[in-house]
Design an enzyme around this catalytic site. Structure first.
Site, short mmCIF file in Angstrom:
data_model
loop_
_atom_site.label_atom_id
_atom_site.label_comp_id
_atom_site.label_asym_id
_atom_site.label_seq_id
_atom_site.Cartn_x
_atom_site.Cartn_y
_atom_site.Cartn_z
N ASP A 1 31.47 24.21 37.00
CA ASP A 1 30.97 24.55 35.67
C ASP A 1 31.30 23.50 34.62
O ASP A 1 30.54 23.30 33.67
CB ASP A 1 31.50 25.92 35.24
N ARG B 1 24.11 28.37 33.34
CA ARG B 1 24.87 27.38 32.58
C ARG B 1 24.04 26.55 31.60
O ARG B 1 24.45 26.34 30.46
CB ARG B 1 25.67 26.47 33.51
N ASP C 1 41.62 33.35 29.34
CA ASP C 1 41.59 31.90 29.12
C ASP C 1 41.10 31.55 27.71
O ASP C 1 41.77 30.82 26.98
CB ASP C 1 40.69 31.22 30.15
N SER D 1 38.15 36.43 40.66
CA SER D 1 37.43 35.73 39.60
C SER D 1 35.96 36.09 39.74
O SER D 1 35.37 35.86 40.80
CB SER D 1 37.63 34.22 39.71
#
Length: 401
Positions: free
Chosen positions: A126, A97, A16, A178
């Site tokens: 996210d 995060r 990505d 993932s």
């Protein structure tokens, strides 16, 4: 497209973000600076990252070591709150995060960027976590989220996009799972896990030994805390990150820390994930066991309320808020009492507290004993019970009348 000149991208080196770099340059006619955070995901994840970023078109690549800060400033405070999301999830992705997004903002301000970019999809949590941090720390910067803008919808689209531009990638068209890894945990989604009736296959798990294959003999580990901070493992003084690494190694060998859950995402949908948090499971078990020694009933009840509320604050990406600060301050006040040692037995996927001691312990064998004692007059309980149940007695008498 908005008029921006320099963008800092949260870069992982995966498919990505490898595609995002040239896409940003083509669609925004700008300079792209890659930023990668080392939060303990493993050296293999960072190997060759700088070269890959430059080959994809980035002008610079900053790799920032956040491992100790992550554990010390985000994991340890969260442990003090006792937060566990929806009763099982130990918040591994959520905790990483804010430290990553904060460092990204710092890089952006350092290099004079006017925009921030992430590779999160429009379906997940996210995107909220990153952008809430951006808003709290640098609201003047533009935020770009390619997955909400471009017309590519599959891995095949991304691979074709890179191939057209002769940008090499090690990714393939088939990506079964993932995964997100850091020092605290690794998460797994996708593949057969999208069917909640399908039991996870052995290939799902990558961090822990299958409990069925774990050693037949248990292993005990001693954790020592000082005012809520884990300072020693088996008597060895360790930094926060070092302590977590050691506990990960020991607990993973016994298959500790696996969960398989269906959770409520912030954006409204449910998702199924498997998580491996070996060291964290041991750490949290030990911490809570020590709390039961040093906090009275009312204090422990309130700390549990803090933990429940904080689990949602953390999961929802609200670290840089007044509510977060207040909850952490409350947890920190209770943590001042959390000093002592805990022994945890590891065996076949289970972490069981077997021994506990603290200089602040409220446990008294003299009072709790079932044997003869002269410190507690059991006759006093009668009056206590009559007063404790007085409202019920009055209500019953009123109904009888």
């Amino acid at each position: 497209m908005q008029n921006v000149k320099k963008i800092v991208l949260a870069y992982s080196g995966g498919l990505d973000t490898s595609a995002i770099i040239p896409w940003l340059k083509e669609n925004y006619d700008c300079e792209v600076v890659a930023f990668a955070a080392d939060v303990g995901q493993g050296d293999e994840e960072l190997e060759g990252l700088h070269e890959k970023a430059i080959a994809s078109g980035a002008s610079e690549c900053h790799i920032v070591d956040l491992k100790e800060e992550f554990v010390r400033e985000y994991i340890y405070p969260t442990i003090k709150t006792g937060a566990v999301y929806e009763g099982e999830y130990l918040l591994g992705t959520s905790m990483a995060r804010p430290v990553i997004a904060k460092a990204q903002v710092e890089i952006a301000l350092k290099v004079g960027a006017d925009a921030l970019c992430h590779g999160c999809t429009g379906k997940g949590n996210d995107q909220v976590r990153f952008e809430s941090t951006f808003a709290a720390l640098a609201p003047q910067l533009t935020v770009i989220a390619p997955w909400r803008e471009w017309d590519m919808v599959s891995r095949e689209d991304l691979l074709a996009y890179l191939a057209e531009r002769n940008i090499e990638t090690t990714a393939s068209a088939t990506k079964i799972y993932s995964r997100d890894a850091n020092a605290w945990h690794i998460s797994h989604e996708g593949g057969e896990l999208e069917d909640p009736w399908q039991e996870p296959t052995k290939q799902i798990w990558t961090m822990t030994v299958d409990p069925e294959d774990a050693p037949d003999a248990p292993e005990r580990v001693t954790l020592s805390f000082n005012e809520g901070e884990l300072t020693h493992v088996d008597g060895e003084a360790l930094s926060p990150y070092q302590a977590l690494v050691k506990l990960n190694t020991v607990a993973a060998a016994h298959g500790v820390g696996r969960i398989d859950i269906v959770e409520n995402r912030l954006v409204g949908m449910k998702s199924r994930g498997c998580y491996e948090t070996p060291g964290g499971t041991v750490m949290l078990k030990a911490y809570k066991a020590l709390e039961t020694m040093v906090l009275d009933k009312a204090a422990l009840k309130y700390r549990e309320q803090i933990g429940l509320e904080f689990s949602h604050v953390m999961y929802d990406g609200r670290w840089f808020t007044a509510l977060n600060d207040a909850l952490l301050a409350g947890a920190e006040s209770f943590a001042k009492k959390v000093t002592g040692d805990i022994v945890v037995k590891l065996y076949k996927g289970q972490a069981t507290v077997t021994q506990r001691r603290s200089p602040n312990s409220l446990y008294s064998e003299d009072f709790a004993t079932f044997g003869a004692d002269d410190v507690y007059d059991q006759k006093h309980a009668e009056g206590f019970i009559r007063l404790f149940s007085l409202s019920s007695r009055i209500s019953a008498l009123k109904n009888q009348g």
